[in-house]
Design an enzyme around this catalytic site. Structure first.
Site, PDB file in Angstrom:
ATOM      1  N   VAL A   3       0.868  -1.273   0.037  1.00  0.00           N
ATOM      2  CA  VAL A   3       0.048   0.188   0.082  1.00  0.00           C
ATOM      3  C   VAL A   3       0.820   1.062   0.011  1.00  0.00           C
ATOM      4  O   VAL A   3       0.553   2.285  -0.539  1.00  0.00           O
ATOM      5  CB  VAL A   3      -0.933   0.018   1.221  1.00  0.00           C
ATOM      6  CG1 VAL A   3      -1.668   1.282   1.144  1.00  0.00           C
ATOM      7  CG2 VAL A   3      -1.878  -1.274   0.854  1.00  0.00           C
ATOM      8  N   CYS A  29     -10.831  -2.015   3.182  1.00  0.00           N
ATOM      9  CA  CYS A  29     -10.856  -1.803   1.456  1.00  0.00           C
ATOM     10  C   CYS A  29     -12.369  -2.434   1.013  1.00  0.00           C
ATOM     11  O   CYS A  29     -13.031  -1.554   0.166  1.00  0.00           O
ATOM     12  CB  CYS A  29      -9.811  -2.618   0.827  1.00  0.00           C
ATOM     13  SG  CYS A  29      -9.693  -4.310   1.528  1.00  0.00           S
ATOM     14  N   HIS A  86     -10.909  -6.096  -5.679  1.00  0.00           N
ATOM     15  CA  HIS A  86     -11.928  -6.949  -5.061  1.00  0.00           C
ATOM     16  C   HIS A  86     -13.129  -6.849  -5.513  1.00  0.00           C
ATOM     17  O   HIS A  86     -13.389  -5.779  -6.161  1.00  0.00           O
ATOM     18  CB  HIS A  86     -11.956  -6.126  -3.524  1.00  0.00           C
ATOM     19  CG  HIS A  86     -10.978  -6.651  -2.723  1.00  0.00           C
ATOM     20  ND1 HIS A  86      -9.959  -7.399  -2.636  1.00  0.00           N
ATOM     21  CD2 HIS A  86     -10.757  -6.129  -1.318  1.00  0.00           C
ATOM     22  CE1 HIS A  86      -8.909  -7.372  -1.810  1.00  0.00           C
ATOM     23  NE2 HIS A  86      -9.602  -6.570  -0.765  1.00  0.00           N
TER      24      HIS A  86
END
Length: 358
Positions: free
Chosen positions: A14, A128, A252
């Protein structure tokens, strides 16, 4: 005059994306500082083609820092974020540590930027999976209200860090190149590094992300439940999640079922999503157009499609939501919070420290 911005965890998956997002940001920056553990301190990374030496994260490392972006794990945030606040910085924390703290706003800028106004030096970035779901659902909540959310996630391995990416790639090579049965590949990380057993992710789907709580939901599932209620400022919304890890490296995907308080016409729902900042409508079944993980990688947007009425529940709607978990799900949302703090004039020293120094 620009800001001094620090990234804690700059060498991680990240943190690397945070650097990229800052390079592309509208935030006025005079100086960046990269902080990490002793394992990475001393490395040299770039910022806009200038070399920046990674420093060790210490209690005194935040002097002169205006904005500190944290993405080095909850224990690091717990230990060092209060010192950053004490030094006069505003912390944007990408870990779960402060998300349910009553003095910490939990922010998705497109959804609840107003929550930034009363920050006490720390702003938390949601999970997230929660972030992309909020972007998809907020335009619906605004117009028709929400009473229930049921979500099943299909989460990329990058959500578990660079080591999980490496393990997934190694397992795939073991199966494809060496002919090893998927059941027999080496597994040391997933589904949760902190749990007792580890299972292969190559050619598999693991219905566990993080460890299980006492109610048999995982912490990841409970994060989505609690964070949704906090962000939408509504404890009455019924939220239930099942979180699954799949062998996708990035982005995702989510199957989301909602029940609205007022019946919402599908055409109007699509129009509302298409007009909402940060959301992109990809919904044309006749042409097989719908969100896909491979297309979302590298984008800051959240993609929404497969929007359709439930066959039995008049106020029920199904949809498919996809976003890059390292960008909108983490790095971009964090930098976006920093930009919003700047735009609203909320980057300011705190008047009182509300967080304990370790």
């Amino acid at each position: 005059m620009g800001y001094t911005v620090a990234i804690v965890g700059a060498t991680g998956a990240v943190g690397t994306q945070m650097i990229k997002m800052l390079e592309e940001s509208t935030l006025p920056i005079d100086q960046v500082r990269y902080l990490s553990s002793s394992r990475s301190a001393g490395k040299v990374l770039a910022f806009k083609e200038q070399e920046v030496t990674v420093e060790l994260t210490t209690e005194d490392a935040f002097e002169g820092v205006d904005i500190a972006l944290f993405s080095a794990g909850g224990s690091t945030s717990a230990k060092f974020a209060p010192y950053a606040v004490k030094a006069g910085a505003v912390v944007v924390d990408n870990t779960s540590h402060f998300r349910q703290h009553p003095d910490v706003p939990l922010v998705v800028p497109e959804v609840n930027a107003h929550a930034l106004e009363n920050h006490n030096g720390i702003v938390s970035c949601p999970n997230c999976s929660t972030i992309q779901m909020m972007v998809a659902l907020e335009p619906i909540r605004q117009k028709w209200g929400l009473s229930r959310i049921i979500v099943s996630t299909y989460q990329a391995v990058s959500g578990a860090g660079q080591s999980a990416i490496n393990e997934t790639q190694d397992q795939l090579k073991q199966v494809l190149n060496d002919g090893i049965n998927p059941k027999d590949v080496t597994a040391n990380i997933l589904p949760s590094g902190g749990d007792k057993k580890h299972y292969p992710i190559a050619f598999n789907a693991l219905p566990q992300i993080d460890v299980f709580t006492d109610n048999d939901y995982t912490y990841e599932e409970m994060k989505m439940t609690k964070e949704t209620k906090k962000i939408m400022e509504d404890d009455n919304i019924a939220v239930s999640a099942t979180c699954v890890r799949i062998p996708v490296l990035s982005a995702h995907s989510e199957s989301v079922y909602i029940e609205t308080k007022e019946v919402a016409p599908i055409a109007a729902v699509k129009e509302a999503i298409a007009a909402f900042p940060g959301a992109v409508l990809e919904d044309d079944p006749s042409q097989q157009i719908y969100p896909q993980a491979v297309n979302a990688v590298g984008s800051r947007d959240t993609f929404v499609g497969r929007i359709r009425k439930d066959l039995d529940q008049e106020n029920g709607i199904h949809m498919w939501v996809v976003s890059d978990n390292l960008l909108k799900g983490a790095a971009w949302n964090s930098v976006q919070i920093a930009e919003t703090l700047h735009e609203k004039g909320f980057v300011r020293p705190t008047t009182a420290l509300k967080f304990e120094l370790n």
